[in-house]
Design a protein around this motif. Structure first.
Motif, PDB file in Angstrom:
ATOM      1  N   VAL A 138       7.104  -8.626  -0.209  1.00  0.00           N
ATOM      2  CA  VAL A 138       6.816  -7.743  -1.337  1.00  0.00           C
ATOM      3  C   VAL A 138       5.575  -6.922  -1.001  1.00  0.00           C
ATOM      4  O   VAL A 138       4.574  -7.466  -0.523  1.00  0.00           O
ATOM      5  CB  VAL A 138       6.566  -8.547  -2.631  1.00  0.00           C
ATOM      6  CG1 VAL A 138       6.185  -7.609  -3.770  1.00  0.00           C
ATOM      7  CG2 VAL A 138       7.794  -9.370  -3.001  1.00  0.00           C
ATOM      8  N   LEU A 139       5.654  -5.617  -1.213  1.00  0.00           N
ATOM      9  CA  LEU A 139       4.504  -4.741  -0.991  1.00  0.00           C
ATOM     10  C   LEU A 139       3.814  -4.510  -2.331  1.00  0.00           C
ATOM     11  O   LEU A 139       4.308  -3.757  -3.174  1.00  0.00           O
ATOM     12  CB  LEU A 139       4.947  -3.416  -0.368  1.00  0.00           C
ATOM     13  CG  LEU A 139       5.480  -3.480   1.065  1.00  0.00           C
ATOM     14  CD1 LEU A 139       5.935  -2.106   1.526  1.00  0.00           C
ATOM     15  CD2 LEU A 139       4.424  -4.018   2.015  1.00  0.00           C
ATOM     16  N   ASN A 140       2.703  -5.174  -2.527  1.00  0.00           N
ATOM     17  CA  ASN A 140       1.930  -5.040  -3.759  1.00  0.00           C
ATOM     18  C   ASN A 140       0.973  -3.867  -3.601  1.00  0.00           C
ATOM     19  O   ASN A 140       0.023  -3.931  -2.825  1.00  0.00           O
ATOM     20  CB  ASN A 140       1.153  -6.324  -4.043  1.00  0.00           C
ATOM     21  CG  ASN A 140       0.479  -6.307  -5.416  1.00  0.00           C
ATOM     22  OD1 ASN A 140       0.299  -5.249  -6.031  1.00  0.00           O
ATOM     23  ND2 ASN A 140       0.111  -7.465  -5.905  1.00  0.00           N
ATOM     24  N   THR A 141       1.227  -2.798  -4.333  1.00  0.00           N
ATOM     25  CA  THR A 141       0.431  -1.578  -4.167  1.00  0.00           C
ATOM     26  C   THR A 141      -0.999  -1.736  -4.656  1.00  0.00           C
ATOM     27  O   THR A 141      -1.825  -0.842  -4.444  1.00  0.00           O
ATOM     28  CB  THR A 141       1.095  -0.404  -4.908  1.00  0.00           C
ATOM     29  OG1 THR A 141       1.242  -0.743  -6.290  1.00  0.00           O
ATOM     30  CG2 THR A 141       2.459  -0.098  -4.311  1.00  0.00           C
ATOM     31  N   LEU A 142      -1.314  -2.847  -5.309  1.00  0.00           N
ATOM     32  CA  LEU A 142      -2.695  -3.084  -5.739  1.00  0.00           C
ATOM     33  C   LEU A 142      -3.540  -3.643  -4.600  1.00  0.00           C
ATOM     34  O   LEU A 142      -4.770  -3.718  -4.717  1.00  0.00           O
ATOM     35  CB  LEU A 142      -2.724  -4.059  -6.927  1.00  0.00           C
ATOM     36  CG  LEU A 142      -2.008  -3.584  -8.200  1.00  0.00           C
ATOM     37  CD1 LEU A 142      -2.093  -4.662  -9.276  1.00  0.00           C
ATOM     38  CD2 LEU A 142      -2.595  -2.277  -8.702  1.00  0.00           C
ATOM     39  N   ASN A 143      -2.887  -4.016  -3.477  1.00  0.00           N
ATOM     40  CA  ASN A 143      -3.608  -4.620  -2.360  1.00  0.00           C
ATOM     41  C   ASN A 143      -4.078  -3.605  -1.327  1.00  0.00           C
ATOM     42  O   ASN A 143      -4.789  -3.957  -0.388  1.00  0.00           O
ATOM     43  CB  ASN A 143      -2.730  -5.665  -1.668  1.00  0.00           C
ATOM     44  CG  ASN A 143      -2.480  -6.871  -2.553  1.00  0.00           C
ATOM     45  OD1 ASN A 143      -3.258  -7.153  -3.460  1.00  0.00           O
ATOM     46  ND2 ASN A 143      -1.392  -7.584  -2.302  1.00  0.00           N
ATOM     47  N   PHE A 144      -3.667  -2.344  -1.448  1.00  0.00           N
ATOM     48  CA  PHE A 144      -4.083  -1.312  -0.499  1.00  0.00           C
ATOM     49  C   PHE A 144      -3.945   0.055  -1.166  1.00  0.00           C
ATOM     50  O   PHE A 144      -3.352   0.187  -2.237  1.00  0.00           O
ATOM     51  CB  PHE A 144      -3.267  -1.373   0.797  1.00  0.00           C
ATOM     52  CG  PHE A 144      -1.809  -1.709   0.584  1.00  0.00           C
ATOM     53  CD1 PHE A 144      -0.899  -0.744   0.190  1.00  0.00           C
ATOM     54  CD2 PHE A 144      -1.355  -3.005   0.775  1.00  0.00           C
ATOM     55  CE1 PHE A 144       0.420  -1.050  -0.014  1.00  0.00           C
ATOM     56  CE2 PHE A 144      -0.020  -3.333   0.570  1.00  0.00           C
ATOM     57  CZ  PHE A 144       0.870  -2.352   0.181  1.00  0.00           C
ATOM     58  N   ARG A 145      -4.500   1.053  -0.537  1.00  0.00           N
ATOM     59  CA  ARG A 145      -4.394   2.429  -1.041  1.00  0.00           C
ATOM     60  C   ARG A 145      -3.037   3.000  -0.633  1.00  0.00           C
ATOM     61  O   ARG A 145      -2.603   2.833   0.509  1.00  0.00           O
ATOM     62  CB  ARG A 145      -5.508   3.302  -0.467  1.00  0.00           C
ATOM     63  CG  ARG A 145      -6.914   2.832  -0.806  1.00  0.00           C
ATOM     64  CD  ARG A 145      -7.944   3.709  -0.116  1.00  0.00           C
ATOM     65  NE  ARG A 145      -9.296   3.198  -0.292  1.00  0.00           N
ATOM     66  CZ  ARG A 145     -10.077   3.511  -1.320  1.00  0.00           C
ATOM     67  NH1 ARG A 145      -9.627   4.347  -2.240  1.00  0.00           N
ATOM     68  NH2 ARG A 145     -11.281   2.995  -1.421  1.00  0.00           N
ATOM     69  N   VAL A 146      -2.396   3.693  -1.558  1.00  0.00           N
ATOM     70  CA  VAL A 146      -1.064   4.238  -1.298  1.00  0.00           C
ATOM     71  C   VAL A 146      -1.010   5.694  -1.735  1.00  0.00           C
ATOM     72  O   VAL A 146      -1.450   6.044  -2.830  1.00  0.00           O
ATOM     73  CB  VAL A 146       0.029   3.451  -2.052  1.00  0.00           C
ATOM     74  CG1 VAL A 146       1.416   3.936  -1.626  1.00  0.00           C
ATOM     75  CG2 VAL A 146      -0.110   1.964  -1.818  1.00  0.00           C
TER      76      VAL A 146
END
Length: 405
Positions: A138-146
């Protein structure tokens, strides 16, 4: 500050829903839901697809004698259907980074179903079949800048017969390039069939319209929607401009001088239109003969690129040797451009492309056959030949993976 935040969190849900409905990208939608718990609960967790074509079965793009196609244009083909497939390019960076950091990753995700993504090769239509065990599920967008860079489209055929498709049938359904366009509430598609013909379809129409470009036999390399009109170029460098309403095709009076390469790509970059011409092997000598005043010797590598800029006021193309901090990407299903200043990790004044000669044994990874052409040095090579810029597509960095507690 706290009182202001409290006021924002207590906005009416119907107003929050209207705000969310005006967001154009999935990333903006996810950031909206991440503001606070009340904003998150105000909308569905699934981003509403605004492209009405994605949910439709599309008419057959061409007519041929293949068994999968129909002779009677008024009869619906019973053997399968076409659907528009959308992929999204994302630029990822770690949350914590220094101002001069070049840590970044460019990924392309196809979403066959809402919330379900499939990793694709960044510059081609290929899906990545075997991901490493440490790749996040799962790619959690809160864990990196997107940041969302753009979208790519393709037409996929779904066979309902349960029988293998023959090579003859396969050629009849193979689409070389698809672009989606919108004009107000109007949506449509322009495609290039593998035979090089152009056809357009608008939402609500029952069939595709073949484009009559005035030539007895055309074989187009690329097409782009630019400022309300379509620009298409054939393998000889002949360019036609097609009006989106009337479908009238007009040939540009000024051809692209020196454009004699193997394949041609249009790239829109910050509101300007560029043409990228690709030369292989023997064709390099042709280019060097055309530009003998600026090229002394035939380059000693298998691929070469030249870039032309469209001067709209004069309706002509000028050869350019320097594109500044621009980065031009020419992929199988989409071309796009970024600024190396705004998107660290890319080499400016370069063309990123794919080439079979750069393939390695481990070819099931994004960017497996990607290369860079440096316009300043006039050299080309695989990503590995450019230290500091070789990891923009792969491998997945440590900061992409969730940290163990």
């Amino acid at each position: 500050m706290d009182s202001d935040a409290g006021q924002w969190s207590h906005l009416p849900k119907d107003l929050l829903a209207k705000i969310a409905g005006r967001l154009d990208t999935r990333i903006d939608f996810l950031h909206f839901r991440g503001v606070c718990s009340s904003w998150m609960s105000s909308v569905s967790p699934t981003f509403p697809r605004k492209n009405p074509i994605l949910s439709l079965k599309l008419p057959y793009p061409i007519a041929s004698n293949a068994n999968l196609n129909i002779c009677d244009p008024d009869t619906r083909n019973p053997h399968g259907s076409f659907s528009l497939i959308e992929s999204t390019l994302y630029y990822l960076q770690p949350l914590r980074q220094t101002p001069d950091s070049k840590e970044a990753l460019l990924v392309k995700l196809e979403e066959p179903k809402p919330g379900k993504g499939r990793l694709m090769d960044t510059l081609s239509r290929c899906a990545i079949q075997h991901l490493p065990k440490n790749f996040p599920k799962v790619l959690n967008t809160l864990n990196f800048r997107v940041r969302e860079v753009g979208k790519a489209y393709g037409l996929r055929f779904f066979d309902v017969r349960g029988k293998p498709i023959t090579s003859f049938e396969f050629k009849s359904i193979l689409i070389k390039k698809v672009i989606m366009f919108s004009k107000g509430d109007e949506y449509g598609l322009m495609m290039i069939h593998i035979r090089g013909r152009l056809a357009l379809w608008r939402l609500g129409e029952e069939k595709w319209s073949l484009i009559d470009d005035g030539a007895e036999k055309s074989h187009f390399d690329d097409v782009i929607y630019y400022k309300g009109r379509f620009y298409a170029i054939d393998y000889k460098g002949r360019i036609v401009v097609i009006d989106a309403d009337s479908l009238k095709a007009t040939e540009l009076a000024s051809p692209v001088h020196g454009s004699r390469g193997t394949h041609k790509h249009f790239v829109e970059s910050f509101g300007e239109l560029f043409l990228v011409d690709k030369y292989l092997d023997d064709e390099l000598q042709i280019f060097c003969n055309d530009y003998s005043d600026i090229v002394a010797d035939v380059p000693d590598y298998p691929v070469h690129f030249e870039v032309f800029k469209f001067i709209e006021e004069e309706q002509k193309w000028d050869w350019v040797s320097d594109i500044g901090d621009r980065v031009l990407f020419v992929g199988d299903d989409r071309t796009f451009s970024l600024s190396s200043t705004d998107f660290p990790g890319f080499k400016g004044n370069c063309v990123y492309f794919t080439q079979d000669c750069f393939c390695e044994e481990d070819d099931d990874r994004p960017g497996f056959d990607a290369g860079i052409f440096d316009l300043e040095e006039r050299i080309a090579g695989p990503l590995s030949a450019f230290p500091g810029y070789s990891k923009i597509f792969w491998p997945p960095p440590a900061w992409l993976r969730p940290q163990r507690s």
